[in-house]
Design an enzyme around this catalytic site. Structure first.
Site, PDB file in Angstrom:
ATOM      1  N   ASP A  11       0.859  -1.176   0.000  1.00 17.91           N
ATOM      2  CA  ASP A  11       0.000   0.000   0.000  1.00 17.91           C
ATOM      3  C   ASP A  11       0.899   1.231   0.000  1.00 17.91           C
ATOM      4  O   ASP A  11       2.082   1.156   0.364  1.00 17.91           O
ATOM      5  CB  ASP A  11      -0.898  -0.021   1.239  1.00 17.91           C
ATOM      6  N   ASP A  13      -0.107   5.097   1.001  1.00 21.32           N
ATOM      7  CA  ASP A  13      -0.282   6.054   2.094  1.00 21.32           C
ATOM      8  C   ASP A  13      -0.223   5.346   3.441  1.00 21.32           C
ATOM      9  O   ASP A  13      -1.013   4.434   3.713  1.00 21.32           O
ATOM     10  CB  ASP A  13      -1.624   6.775   1.957  1.00 21.32           C
ATOM     11  N   GLY A  61      -8.017   3.750   3.065  1.00 21.55           N
ATOM     12  CA  GLY A  61      -7.760   2.623   2.170  1.00 21.55           C
ATOM     13  C   GLY A  61      -8.793   2.404   1.085  1.00 21.55           C
ATOM     14  O   GLY A  61      -8.575   1.595   0.189  1.00 21.55           O
ATOM     15  N   ARG A  64     -11.912   6.920  -3.235  1.00 22.64           N
ATOM     16  CA  ARG A  64     -12.382   8.200  -2.697  1.00 22.64           C
ATOM     17  C   ARG A  64     -13.907   8.279  -2.596  1.00 22.64           C
ATOM     18  O   ARG A  64     -14.459   8.636  -1.544  1.00 22.64           O
ATOM     19  CB  ARG A  64     -11.852   9.322  -3.567  1.00 22.64           C
ATOM     20  N   SER A 139      -5.441   5.387  -4.545  1.00 23.06           N
ATOM     21  CA  SER A 139      -5.261   6.784  -4.933  1.00 23.06           C
ATOM     22  C   SER A 139      -5.051   6.942  -6.430  1.00 23.06           C
ATOM     23  O   SER A 139      -4.256   6.225  -7.040  1.00 23.06           O
ATOM     24  CB  SER A 139      -4.061   7.389  -4.194  1.00 23.06           C
ATOM     25  N   ASN A 141      -3.707   9.569  -7.442  1.00 26.41           N
ATOM     26  CA  ASN A 141      -2.498  10.391  -7.454  1.00 26.41           C
ATOM     27  C   ASN A 141      -1.249   9.586  -7.101  1.00 26.41           C
ATOM     28  O   ASN A 141      -0.194  10.155  -6.820  1.00 26.41           O
ATOM     29  CB  ASN A 141      -2.642  11.546  -6.453  1.00 26.41           C
ATOM     30  N   ASP A 197      -1.563  -0.611   6.123  1.00 29.62           N
ATOM     31  CA  ASP A 197      -1.836   0.048   7.402  1.00 29.62           C
ATOM     32  C   ASP A 197      -3.322   0.262   7.622  1.00 29.62           C
ATOM     33  O   ASP A 197      -3.741   0.622   8.733  1.00 29.62           O
ATOM     34  CB  ASP A 197      -1.126   1.409   7.481  1.00 29.62           C
TER      35      ASP A 197
END
Length: 244
Positions: A11, A13, A61, A64, A139, A141, A197
């Site tokens: 992952d 972030d 996770g 969006r 994401s 991004n 996480d």
């Protein structure tokens, strides 16, 4: 890693980069503005978004728009879905999601992106050991964040929100994106380890029957990570490296 594991699926972030707190701040800024305005119109009490509890439970996770939908449902708020092209000021699920994305991009431009040093050391060690490596993130991004952190060259494949939309993959906690990561590296799920996480992420690792699921505890939720499917929980990926 257990015997037979030949690939690592990371992952982004909160595992590789210190952007989880940026996302949490962006979600809070967006939702608090929306909730405050709604309270002024309806006369209901303003109850702010909790950047720890609400973030972990409803948005961390997840893709969006799924995060927007899950949090609003927790408050019994119904909005039309809208479309991904909705303006950020649109009162729709997608509009709020786009508003959050604008905020997070602004914060990243202003604050930059820092990788976790222990994670960089671990990925470098995995590369030296001949393990395959991919990033799996909801994401859109993701590639920009990897480039901003200076770690894009450490990974062979990237499965991000752009790929998920293009290939119609369900977001975490469904295992679809991690399964796509395994396919991109040409390994079976049992041959891959997942590093996550987010509670939704470890659920995805367990649901996909991956060879090993590593929970990364950045916010004091080790027990919850184990309960959701982590085989082992560490504070930092460097904890998995040999001590000598």
């Amino acid at each position: 890693m257990p015997a037979g594991v030949t690939a690592c699926l990371f992952d982004l972030d909160g595992v590789l980069t210190q952007t989880a707190k940026v996302h949490a701040a962006a979600w809070k800024q967006m939702f608090d503005a929306f909730l405050r305005e709604r309270a002024s119109q309806t006369g209901e009490a303003f109850v702010p978004f909790d950047s720890v509890r609400d973030y972990d439970e409803y948005v961390d996770g997840k893709p969006r728009y799924d995060g927007v939908r899950a949090f609003l449902a927790s408050r019994d708020i119904k909005l039309p879905d809208g479309a991904p092209t909705d303006a950020p000021d649109a009162e729709t699920i997608d509009g709020l999601g786009n508003r959050k994305n604008e905020i997070v991009l602004k914060l990243i431009r202003e604050q930059g992106v820092q990788p976790y040093e222990g994670s960089v050391r671990y990925v470098e060690a995995a590369r030296a050991a001949g393990l395959r490596r991919a990033v799996v993130s909801s994401s859109t991004n993701c590639r920009d964040v990897l480039a901003a952190a200076g770690i894009q060259d450490l990974f062979e494949q990237v499965i991000d929100g752009v790929v998920a939309e293009r290939e119609h993959l369900h977001g975490k906690p469904a295992p679809d994106t991690y399964l796509a990561g395994a396919r991109a590296l040409d390994v079976e799920p049992a041959e891959a380890a997942v590093f996550e996480d987010a509670l939704a992420g470890v659920e995805a690792g367990r649901a996909g029957h991956f060879g090993f699921v590593v929970g990364v505890d950045r916010v004091g939720q080790a027990d919850a990570l184990r309960a959701h499917g982590a085989d082992v929980v560490v504070d930092d990926l460097a904890d998995l490296l040999p001590t000598s």
